[in-house]
Design an enzyme around this catalytic site. Structure first.
Site, PDB file in Angstrom:
ATOM      1  N   HIS A  74       0.826  -1.211   0.000  1.00 20.48           N
ATOM      2  CA  HIS A  74       0.000   0.000   0.000  1.00 20.48           C
ATOM      3  C   HIS A  74       0.860   1.261   0.000  1.00 20.48           C
ATOM      4  O   HIS A  74       1.614   1.502   0.933  1.00 20.48           O
ATOM      5  CB  HIS A  74      -0.877  -0.037   1.254  1.00 20.48           C
ATOM      6  CG  HIS A  74      -1.864   1.067   1.365  1.00 20.48           C
ATOM      7  ND1 HIS A  74      -2.026   1.795   2.511  1.00 20.48           N
ATOM      8  CD2 HIS A  74      -2.762   1.555   0.479  1.00 20.48           C
ATOM      9  CE1 HIS A  74      -2.983   2.679   2.350  1.00 20.48           C
ATOM     10  NE2 HIS A  74      -3.449   2.557   1.118  1.00 20.48           N
ATOM     11  N   HIS A 133      -1.141  10.884  -1.916  1.00 21.86           N
ATOM     12  CA  HIS A 133      -2.440  10.437  -1.393  1.00 21.86           C
ATOM     13  C   HIS A 133      -3.381  11.580  -1.066  1.00 21.86           C
ATOM     14  O   HIS A 133      -4.527  11.618  -1.530  1.00 21.86           O
ATOM     15  CB  HIS A 133      -2.246   9.582  -0.143  1.00 21.86           C
ATOM     16  CG  HIS A 133      -3.539   9.138   0.470  1.00 21.86           C
ATOM     17  ND1 HIS A 133      -4.224   9.899   1.398  1.00 21.86           N
ATOM     18  CD2 HIS A 133      -4.288   8.029   0.273  1.00 21.86           C
ATOM     19  CE1 HIS A 133      -5.322   9.276   1.747  1.00 21.86           C
ATOM     20  NE2 HIS A 133      -5.395   8.134   1.083  1.00 21.86           N
TER      21      HIS A 133
END
Length: 290
Positions: free
Chosen positions: A39, A81
């Site tokens: 991730h 992100h």
């Protein structure tokens, strides 16, 4: 990735609820161990979404990595992100008068000046926010595969087409990559649907946990339903696997964000296809011990 409310988008896309068919073509759940996906790279060991994070994942032996893509003020795609630069860079120091420091308000050249590593550890001082082009070059060099998340598409009209163009320019939309090296996902059902419309051959994933009644509609344009591990059950996973996706294969599910041995054992027992994790080494070790 973070869970977020998407009810309005989903309702607009789906309309009325859909009832599951009485018979489905694929009901078997794979007994293979789930795929481990790093991730934002190996983000527990290196600053997330940086080249250092995917290099770290590669050194640990992980082929699949996940990232997040957003767009700068001058139309460049970057891998980060948050929609703000504040958490993972020194933007407040470099540009103190430009709060709230949104990605969309900075040029790619300005973002390239920022330190995206020191917040994580002094060891990574000087790490940068990579452009998508730079990121894809490194993934290719590392012989890795990618789950690419289109982040906040409502802020960046047309980002789906631009993302596909960059991937194409970097050689990532040829048959070999499309078949086995790439998944494009989003929390926005409309965005996933648009990617599917533009490139029906590309595998796609919807981030969320649609109701069982809604799943057949998602199966028209998404190959994967990628849900938070806190929201799924064995029955839900089985329902996903019982449906056929847009490429004539059973739907899959990769669940996130799983970082502990206990959660790893639990989701593996549910029969998920993939585990998205900040700690891929922990997840791999747990799976091997099972």
């Amino acid at each position: 990735m973070h869970a977020r409310a998407a009810a309005a988008t989903t309702t607009a896309l789906l309309g009325a609820a859909v009832v599951l068919p009485a018979h489905t073509a694929h009901a078997a759940v794979s007994t293979d161990q789930p795929l481990v996906i790093a991730h934002r790279g190996a983000s527990a060991q290196a600053p997330e979404n940086t080249l250092a994070a995917i290099d770290r994942a590669a050194r640990l032996g992980f082929t699949w990595v996940e990232n997040d893509v957003q767009r700068t003020k001058d139309g460049k795609l970057v891998v980060i992100h948050d929609d703000s630069l504040a958490r993972t860079t020194d933007v407040e120091k470099v540009f103190p008068k430009r709060a709230p420091w949104k990605v969309k308000d900075f040029t790619a050249a300005e973002i390239a000046r920022l330190d995206a590593g020191s917040w994580f550890s002094p060891r990574y001082k000087g790490a940068r926010v990579p452009t998508l082009k730079q990121y894809m070059n490194r993934v290719s060099r590392n012989h890795q595969k990618l789950v690419l998340e289109i982040k906040n598409p409502q802020l960046y009209p047309g980002i789906e087409r631009e993302t596909l163009k960059t991937l194409s320019n970097e050689g990532w939309l040829g048959p070999a990559h499309v078949r086995s090296k790439l998944v494009i996902q989003s929390f926005s059902a409309a965005s996933v649907r648009k990617v599917h419309a533009l490139r029906p051959d590309v595998r796609t994933g919807f981030l969320g946990t649609p109701s069982v009644a809604e799943l057949p509609v998602y199966a028209r344009f998404a190959d994967q339903i990628n849900s938070s591990h806190t929201t799924i059950s064995r029955a839900y996973v089985a329902t996903i696997h019982a449906l056929e996706g847009p490429h004539g294969r059973p739907l899959e599910i990769s669940t996130w964000t799983v970082d502990t041995p206990a959660d790893t054992r639990r989701v593996a027992g549910l029969g998920v296809n993939g585990i998205i994790t900040n700690k891929p080494d922990v997840v791999r070790k747990t799976l091997r011990e099972n």
